[in-house]
Scaffold this motif. Structure first.
Motif, short mmCIF file in Angstrom:
data_model
loop_
_atom_site.label_atom_id
_atom_site.label_comp_id
_atom_site.label_asym_id
_atom_site.label_seq_id
_atom_site.Cartn_x
_atom_site.Cartn_y
_atom_site.Cartn_z
N PHE A 239 1.21 -1.09 0.00
CA PHE A 239 0.03 -0.16 -0.12
C PHE A 239 1.10 1.02 -0.02
CE2 PHE A 239 -2.42 -3.15 1.80
CZ PHE A 239 -3.73 -3.23 1.92
N SER A 240 0.95 1.68 -1.26
CA SER A 240 2.16 3.21 -1.26
C SER A 240 1.19 3.73 -1.86
CB SER A 240 3.43 2.78 -2.01
OG SER A 240 4.09 3.46 -1.27
N VAL A 241 2.45 4.93 -2.88
CA VAL A 241 2.01 5.77 -3.52
C VAL A 241 2.80 5.75 -5.19
CG1 VAL A 241 1.22 7.82 -1.87
CG2 VAL A 241 4.21 7.60 -2.23
N SER A 242 2.81 6.37 -5.36
CA SER A 242 3.76 6.73 -6.91
C SER A 242 5.31 6.12 -6.50
CB SER A 242 3.56 7.42 -8.12
OG SER A 242 4.30 8.36 -7.73
N ALA A 243 5.69 5.34 -7.30
CA ALA A 243 7.03 4.92 -7.78
C ALA A 243 7.83 6.60 -7.23
CB ALA A 243 7.99 4.21 -7.93
N ALA A 244 8.08 7.84 -8.18
CA ALA A 244 8.02 8.71 -8.31
C ALA A 244 8.30 9.17 -6.96
CB ALA A 244 7.30 9.60 -9.20
N GLU B 92 12.70 12.94 0.86
CA GLU B 92 11.95 13.90 1.48
C GLU B 92 10.56 13.64 1.85
OE1 GLU B 92 15.86 14.81 -0.81
OE2 GLU B 92 14.11 13.58 -1.54
N ASN B 93 10.19 13.08 1.23
CA ASN B 93 8.61 12.59 1.54
C ASN B 93 8.43 11.13 2.31
OD1 ASN B 93 7.27 13.96 -0.65
ND2 ASN B 93 7.12 12.34 -2.32
N THR B 94 8.99 10.78 3.47
CA THR B 94 8.83 10.25 4.23
C THR B 94 8.68 10.52 5.46
OG1 THR B 94 11.79 9.86 4.11
CG2 THR B 94 10.82 9.06 6.25
N PHE B 95 7.96 11.37 5.86
CA PHE B 95 6.99 11.78 7.02
C PHE B 95 6.21 13.13 5.85
CE2 PHE B 95 11.09 10.53 9.23
CZ PHE B 95 10.77 9.44 10.11
N LYS B 96 5.81 13.07 5.16
CA LYS B 96 5.19 13.96 4.42
C LYS B 96 3.37 13.96 4.26
CE LYS B 96 7.86 17.48 3.32
NZ LYS B 96 8.05 16.95 1.64
N ARG B 97 3.34 12.76 4.70
CA ARG B 97 1.91 12.37 5.28
C ARG B 97 1.03 12.17 3.64
NH1 ARG B 97 1.00 13.32 11.30
NH2 ARG B 97 2.57 14.35 11.59
N LEU B 98 1.23 11.46 2.72
CA LEU B 98 0.78 11.74 1.24
C LEU B 98 -0.76 11.08 1.50
CD1 LEU B 98 4.08 10.74 -0.64
CD2 LEU B 98 3.37 13.01 0.38
N TRP B 99 -1.01 10.45 2.15
CA TRP B 99 -2.33 10.23 2.09
C TRP B 99 -2.84 9.11 3.64
CZ3 TRP B 99 -4.23 4.28 2.98
CH2 TRP B 99 -3.07 3.29 2.93
N ILE C 172 2.81 -4.62 3.18
CA ILE C 172 3.73 -2.56 3.63
C ILE C 172 2.50 -1.83 3.75
CG2 ILE C 172 5.75 -1.76 2.91
CD1 ILE C 172 6.19 -4.32 1.84
N ILE C 173 2.14 -1.16 4.60
CA ILE C 173 1.74 0.23 4.76
C ILE C 173 2.91 1.20 4.54
CG2 ILE C 173 -0.05 1.68 5.26
CD1 ILE C 173 0.30 -2.14 5.60
N GLU C 174 2.93 2.52 4.17
CA GLU C 174 4.05 3.59 3.54
C GLU C 174 3.34 4.87 3.68
OE1 GLU C 174 7.10 2.03 1.42
OE2 GLU C 174 6.23 2.12 -0.07
N TYR C 175 3.66 6.05 4.13
CA TYR C 175 3.66 6.93 3.25
C TYR C 175 2.35 7.36 4.20
CZ TYR C 175 8.09 6.80 0.78
OH TYR C 175 9.06 6.55 0.49
N THR C 176 1.92 7.42 4.98
CA THR C 176 0.27 7.35 5.65
C THR C 176 0.81 8.68 6.95
OG1 THR C 176 0.53 6.05 7.33
CG2 THR C 176 -0.35 5.26 5.00
N GLY C 177 -0.36 8.84 7.71
CA GLY C 177 -0.48 9.64 7.72
C GLY C 177 -1.44 11.27 8.34
N ALA C 178 -1.85 11.19 6.98
CA ALA C 178 -2.44 12.85 6.21
C ALA C 178 -3.05 13.53 6.89
CB ALA C 178 -3.08 12.55 5.64
N VAL C 179 -3.10 14.77 8.16
CA VAL C 179 -4.11 15.88 8.34
C VAL C 179 -5.21 15.42 7.95
CG1 VAL C 179 -4.19 17.13 8.72
CG2 VAL C 179 -1.97 17.09 8.80
N THR C 180 -6.06 14.83 8.32
CA THR C 180 -7.46 15.12 8.42
C THR C 180 -8.19 16.46 8.06
OG1 THR C 180 -8.22 15.13 10.81
CG2 THR C 180 -8.01 13.02 9.90
N THR C 181 -9.46 16.72 7.58
CA THR C 181 -9.75 17.86 7.02
C THR C 181 -11.34 17.83 8.21
OG1 THR C 181 -10.94 17.84 4.89
CG2 THR C 181 -8.06 18.36 5.54
N THR C 182 -12.23 18.80 7.77
CA THR C 182 -13.53 18.30 8.10
C THR C 182 -14.47 17.89 6.60
OG1 THR C 182 -14.55 20.84 6.52
CG2 THR C 182 -13.84 20.87 8.85
N ASN D 264 7.74 4.84 6.80
CA ASN D 264 7.53 6.09 6.34
C ASN D 264 6.57 6.94 6.11
OD1 ASN D 264 10.27 5.33 5.09
ND2 ASN D 264 8.88 4.36 3.38
N THR D 265 6.17 7.16 7.77
CA THR D 265 5.03 7.54 8.64
C THR D 265 4.94 8.24 8.83
OG1 THR D 265 2.94 6.65 9.98
CG2 THR D 265 4.49 5.71 10.29
#
Length: 206
Positions: free
Chosen positions: A114-119, A124-131, A149-159, A198-199
């Protein structure tokens, strides 16, 4: 002879038109179910269920959810690539809501990713909370993450985050979503041989 050739050409044209219509109908039907098949790539949004076959690539382009009473099985070697684009004016990130059952069945040699695109998988995106992450609702009965494997999570929620609107996480938005979160004390949740990395937030809330 000319008449025969012309007749054959007409038949071929009609057959091709029929095939094109059938493909279009199949794609339209798949889109209504939240899944579109484009060659070897699966594109999903909205409600999802069924089986994502082994070693396929699944592109998640919008918010997704497994409906109550339904199940999604993800076979070994599947790569789930989640769009990092904002989903609305609030720049709300994608979350994977599980109202039903989720079975992620990776193996040691072919884990589910479970990830984001390879690019976007950069230092730099290790802790960027991409989803957001995987969130089980109060109706989610079973979730199995095996060799996943679950990575690049932690996005800040919105309303307007699904987890906020459905009251599955902290109210009001503005909080970092954990990689795996559940809301059914009676549910059965198993995580084995899996990696959270990377969360930008905690890995697991149960």
């Amino acid at each position: 002879m000319k008449h025969v050739i012309m007749s054959l050409n007409v038949i071929c044209m009609l057959l091709c038109m029929g095939c094109n219509d059938e493909v279009a109908d199949q794609e339209k039907e798949s889109q209504e179910d939240g899944t579109t098949y484009r060659g070897d790539t699966i594109v999903v949004s909205g409600n999802v269920e069924g089986i994502w076959p082994e070693h396929s690539v699944v592109n998640v382009i919008r918010q997704i959810a497994i409906p109550p009473g339904k199940s999604l099985t993800i076979e070994k070697g599947v790569e789930i690539i989640i769009s990092t684009a904002g989903q609305d004016a609030n720049n709300t990130k994608i979350e994977f809501i599980v109202h039903g059952n989720l079975y992620s069945l990776g193996t040691e040699d072919a884990p589910v990713l479970f990830s984001v695109s390879a690019a976007e998988r950069t230092r730099e995106n290790t802790f960027k909370r991409l989803w957001g992450g995987i969130i089980g609702s109060s109706t989610s009965a079973e979730i199995l993450l095996e060799h996943s494997i679950i990575e690049y999570t932690g996005a800040v929620t919105t309303t307007t985050s699904p987890s906020v609107l459905l009251e599955l996480f902290k109210a009001g938005g503005g909080e970092g979503m954990v990689a795996f979160n559940t809301n059914n004390p009676a549910g059965k949740y198993v995580i084995t041989h899996s990696t959270f990395r990377n969360t930008g937030e905690d890995a697991i809330y149960v």
